[in-house]
Design an enzyme around this catalytic site. Structure first.
Site, short mmCIF file in Angstrom:
data_model
loop_
_atom_site.label_atom_id
_atom_site.label_comp_id
_atom_site.label_asym_id
_atom_site.label_seq_id
_atom_site.Cartn_x
_atom_site.Cartn_y
_atom_site.Cartn_z
N HIS A 84 14.11 27.18 91.30
CA HIS A 84 13.26 28.19 91.94
C HIS A 84 13.27 28.06 93.46
O HIS A 84 12.74 28.94 94.14
CB HIS A 84 11.81 28.06 91.46
CG HIS A 84 11.56 28.72 90.14
ND1 HIS A 84 10.94 29.94 90.01
CD2 HIS A 84 11.86 28.32 88.88
CE1 HIS A 84 10.86 30.26 88.74
NE2 HIS A 84 11.42 29.30 88.02
N HIS A 204 11.40 20.27 85.68
CA HIS A 204 11.97 21.45 85.03
C HIS A 204 11.48 21.73 83.61
O HIS A 204 11.35 22.88 83.22
CB HIS A 204 13.50 21.34 85.01
CG HIS A 204 14.19 22.59 84.56
ND1 HIS A 204 14.14 23.77 85.28
CD2 HIS A 204 14.96 22.86 83.47
CE1 HIS A 204 14.84 24.69 84.65
NE2 HIS A 204 15.34 24.17 83.55
#
Length: 361
Positions: A84, A204
């Site tokens: 991201h 993650h």
């Protein structure tokens, strides 16, 4: 002692409700409070510092403030990128990830900051080797970081890992996701093919996990409904890893009510309410009033209306009483079979429906 945090997702907004962005900043503030209490030497950040493709000045400013607060308390910060972190810039090179941009912008040891970032490219004389050496000299610990990678670069990463494993021992490996490209969110699928590391740290996966030398840290708040009621916090690693829990800054409340037997729902203007409401067509006004009242008492409300019956049931002359009961009463069928004897002498299906509608008023 080191602390391991990950997946801050600064700037995350839930259901396009701008106010929910504050949840991410509040979560980081709670982490800061705990870190200042425990006073680790280093804070490792496992990627997904930010949430959106294009990172705003506010989000970057919040993270720089975090670095400053840690540094003022003699706590260094080491970060890698997640998937991201600036995908808008993240093309073919790890070097375009946001933590590296911050480093190149002057948030680095050369300018008085104790902030280090890794791209994940361990070529001879690369910046990552120099960063590794700086951390060793300052903190007497080896931190080897790899930012987010794409599956086409797996061979390159395995090559770097083998080089590291030959040259270092008892090091801390910091990565964002599992090395299995098809199972990036399954800690059981982690296959490092290396031996000399002390711990391997991953983000993650949005979960708390610790087994053998593998550690996964969760986000500090619920990014989505499926993460509600899961543990939030971070790991402290000294002689052995210890999990430090924090309160979820984005509380989700999921429940169901029946407008025939309504219950009190305690207001919470910081919470997101997901509500299943069972109602009848005659209760539409009551349902609309409930929506209005709840939206004034919660940060965000999503109501899933579930109609208990339809006003008009189409029946055939050939249908028997039991078939009509099943069609009309649905999940209430078992309970209302107790009324079956009341209809023993009624032959016309439409008349049975009229009686059922009467009992349902």
């Amino acid at each position: 002692m080191i602390a391991f945090i990950s997946d801050l997702h600064l700037g995350n907004i839930y259901a396009n409700k701008k106010e929910t962005e504050e949840h991410s900043y509040n979560a980081l503030a709670k982490i800061e409070e705990k870190l200042l209490e425990y006073q680790p030497d280093l804070v490792l950040v496992g990627g997904d510092i930010f949430d959106k493709n294009k990172v705003s000045g506010k989000e970057i400013g919040v993270f720089i403030d975090f670095i400053n607060k840690m540094n003022k308390n003699n706590i260094g910060v080491v970060s890698i990128s997640g998937n991201h972190d600036g995908k808008y810039w993240l093309k073919e090179s790890f070097d375009h990830a946001i933590p590296y941009i911050l480093y190149k912008s002057g948030i680095n040891p050369e300018n008085g900051y104790e902030y280090y970032s890794f791209a994940g490219i361990y070529l001879k004389n690369s910046r990552d080797w120099k960063t590794l050496s700086m951390i060793e000299d300052k903190y007497d610990i080896s931190i080897v970081g790899f930012s987010f990678y794409t599956k086409d670069r797996l061979p390159e990463l395995y090559e770097y890992l083998s080089i590291i494993d030959r040259e270092k021992s008892d090091y801390i490996l910091l990565m964002h996701q599992s090395l299995k490209s098809l199972l990036p969110q399954d800690p059981a699928a982690i296959d490092l093919t290396i031996e000399n590391y002390k711990y391997a740290l991953f983000g993650h996966m949005h979960m708390k996990y610790y087994k053998d030398k593998i550690i996964v840290t969760p986000p500090p708040y619920s990014i989505s409904l499926k993460e509600a009621n899961t543990e939030k916090g971070f790991w402290l690693i000294d002689k052995k890893p210890v999990f430090v829990p924090i309160e979820d800054s984005r509380p989700f409340i999921k429940m169901a009510i029946d407008l025939d037997n309504p219950i009190e729902i305690k207001p919470n203007k910081n919470a997101i309410l997901i509500l299943d409401v069972y109602y009848r067509e005659s209760q539409i006004d009551k349902l609309n009033l409930l929506k209005k009242t709840l939206s004034e008492n919660f940060l965000y409300v999503k109501i899933n209306p579930i109609l208990k019956e339809t006003s008009k049931i189409i029946v055939k002359k050939s249908e028997n009483k039991e078939e009509i009961f099943k069609k009309y009463l649905k999940e209430d069928y078992d309970f209302f079979m107790e009324l079956y004897e009341k209809f023993r002498d009624i032959k016309d299906p439409e008349t049975i429906v009229q009686y059922l509608e009467f009992f349902y008023r």
